[in-house]
Write a protein that holds these residues in place. Structure first.
Motif, short mmCIF file in Angstrom:
data_model
loop_
_atom_site.label_atom_id
_atom_site.label_comp_id
_atom_site.label_asym_id
_atom_site.label_seq_id
_atom_site.Cartn_x
_atom_site.Cartn_y
_atom_site.Cartn_z
N LYS A 82 0.86 -1.18 0.08
CA LYS A 82 0.15 0.04 0.10
C LYS A 82 0.84 1.26 0.12
O LYS A 82 0.59 2.16 -0.71
N ASP A 83 1.82 1.20 0.81
CA ASP A 83 2.81 2.63 0.87
C ASP A 83 3.57 2.62 -0.44
O ASP A 83 3.61 3.98 -0.80
N ALA A 84 3.93 1.43 -1.12
CA ALA A 84 4.61 1.69 -2.25
C ALA A 84 3.36 2.31 -3.20
O ALA A 84 3.90 3.23 -3.98
N ILE A 130 -1.47 -3.51 -8.81
CA ILE A 130 -0.01 -3.60 -8.61
C ILE A 130 0.75 -3.65 -9.95
O ILE A 130 2.05 -3.42 -9.75
N HIS A 131 0.21 -3.86 -10.91
CA HIS A 131 1.09 -4.15 -12.16
C HIS A 131 2.18 -3.43 -12.59
O HIS A 131 3.06 -3.67 -12.89
N ASP A 132 2.10 -1.90 -12.10
CA ASP A 132 3.06 -0.93 -12.43
C ASP A 132 3.90 -0.60 -11.20
O ASP A 132 4.62 0.27 -11.11
N GLN A 282 -7.70 -5.58 1.78
CA GLN A 282 -7.55 -7.00 2.14
C GLN A 282 -7.10 -8.06 1.12
O GLN A 282 -6.55 -9.10 1.58
N LEU A 283 -7.12 -7.70 -0.16
CA LEU A 283 -6.45 -8.41 -1.14
C LEU A 283 -4.87 -8.51 -0.95
O LEU A 283 -4.24 -9.44 -0.90
N ILE A 288 -0.09 -10.78 -0.45
CA ILE A 288 1.41 -10.33 -0.17
C ILE A 288 1.27 -9.20 0.88
O ILE A 288 1.51 -8.07 0.77
N PRO A 289 1.25 -9.89 2.31
CA PRO A 289 0.81 -8.93 3.35
C PRO A 289 2.37 -8.41 3.90
O PRO A 289 3.39 -8.63 3.57
N GLY A 290 2.12 -7.46 4.86
CA GLY A 290 3.20 -6.75 5.81
C GLY A 290 3.96 -5.94 4.91
O GLY A 290 3.89 -5.43 3.75
#
Length: 294
Positions: A82-84, A130-132, A282-283, A288-290
């Motif tokens: 998320k931060d990325a 997230i693809h990019d 949630q996905l 890919i958590p954390g």
């Protein structure tokens, strides 16, 4: 099942597509996307062409190997997905002739259209989002010509369908190196894309980051991420002589399906990102958590 003959792999391209009425996406004809015409009075077209000229001059075998050494130790930074993604709010892709919006907008546009068309494939929704994400390299000092844009193999002759192909590689030293300037170069016929060294950019980087961090995104999603910018292959029909059966019958199928949502969702309609975050968080936690290593 088709039998491969070295150098003669049958593509999934359907010639009948050329006879069908041209599709319209968000009021824009299909042919109006990816317009790489030269017009130095247009600041976006000029920006795009200059980015590709730098890319095609500097993306050599030696350069790509150096990028592997630099980025694939995964010791550059630690950051949640998320931060990325939030960092992409400050990135406008200098190679993109179809959008001048921050990249995070494109991420949600792509994901939401996939979600609408494939509601049961949550991993596909996340892949679209997230693809990019590999473009985050640009926020850590990497020039955009080494991050964005269409990809292509290094170590062999450049395909005819690469954008600006006629002149943009004139200063690339690999074109004068007999190890790298023939049809097969350093590769064997039908060696498979897994064994081909691609120009360095966000596709390969994110693919490797996800593998390193044990992402649960299935192989179809990883293939979309790794090859979605490989337009000379999946749109131009080049490099089939390097492909194996799986590349053409499976990987290309998924990449082409993804491409419909990646390319044709680019418009000025900005999704309500804050409203959408809970679903995608949630996905991220599922696949890919954390905090992950980049």
């Amino acid at each position: 099942m088709r039998v491969l003959t070295p150098g003669k792999v049958t593509s999934l391209f359907d010639p009948s597509e050329k006879l069908r009425p041209e599709a319209i996406y968000e009021g824009k004809l299909e042919s109006q996307f990816r317009d790489y015409g030269v017009d130095d009075t247009d600041p976006i077209r000029l920006r795009v062409r200059e980015t590709y000229e730098l890319m095609h001059t500097n993306q050599t075998v030696e350069f790509v190997r150096g990028q592997w050494e630099k980025w694939l130790k995964f010791d550059n930074f630690r950051l949640s997905v998320k931060d990325a993604l939030i960092k992409l709010n400050d990135l406008v892709d200098e190679s993109d002739p179809d959008s001048d919006l921050p990249n995070i907008v494109h991420a949600f546009q792509t994901a939401e259209m996939i979600r609408a068309k494939h509601p049961d494939l949550d991993w596909f929704h996340l892949t679209g989002l997230i693809h990019d994400l590999g473009k985050v390299m640009a926020m850590y000092g990497e020039p955009q010509w080494a991050v964005v844009g269409d990809t292509f193999p290094v170590g062999c002759a450049w395909g005819d369908s690469i954008v600006y192909r006629k002149t943009s590689f004139n200063k690339n030293p690999d074109g004068r190196d007999e190890r790298y300037n023939t049809k097969y170069g350093i590769y064997k016929p039908n060696c498979g894309l897994d064994n081909v060294m691609m120009s360095w950019g966000h596709d390969e980087y994110l693919y490797q980051v996800l593998k390193h961090n044990n992402s649960k995104i299935p192989k179809e999603g990883l293939a979309m991420i790794r090859y979605h910018s490989f337009y000379p292959w999946h749109a131009g029909g080049d490099y089939l002589h390097l492909c194996n059966q799986d590349d053409v019958e499976n990987i290309q199928k998924w990449v082409l399906e993804f491409n419909k949502f990646d390319l044709y969702t680019k418009n000025n309609a900005v999704p309500d990102i804050e409203k959408l975050w809970p679903y995608y968080e949630q996905l991220i936690e599922k696949y890919i958590p954390g905090i992950i290593e980049w």
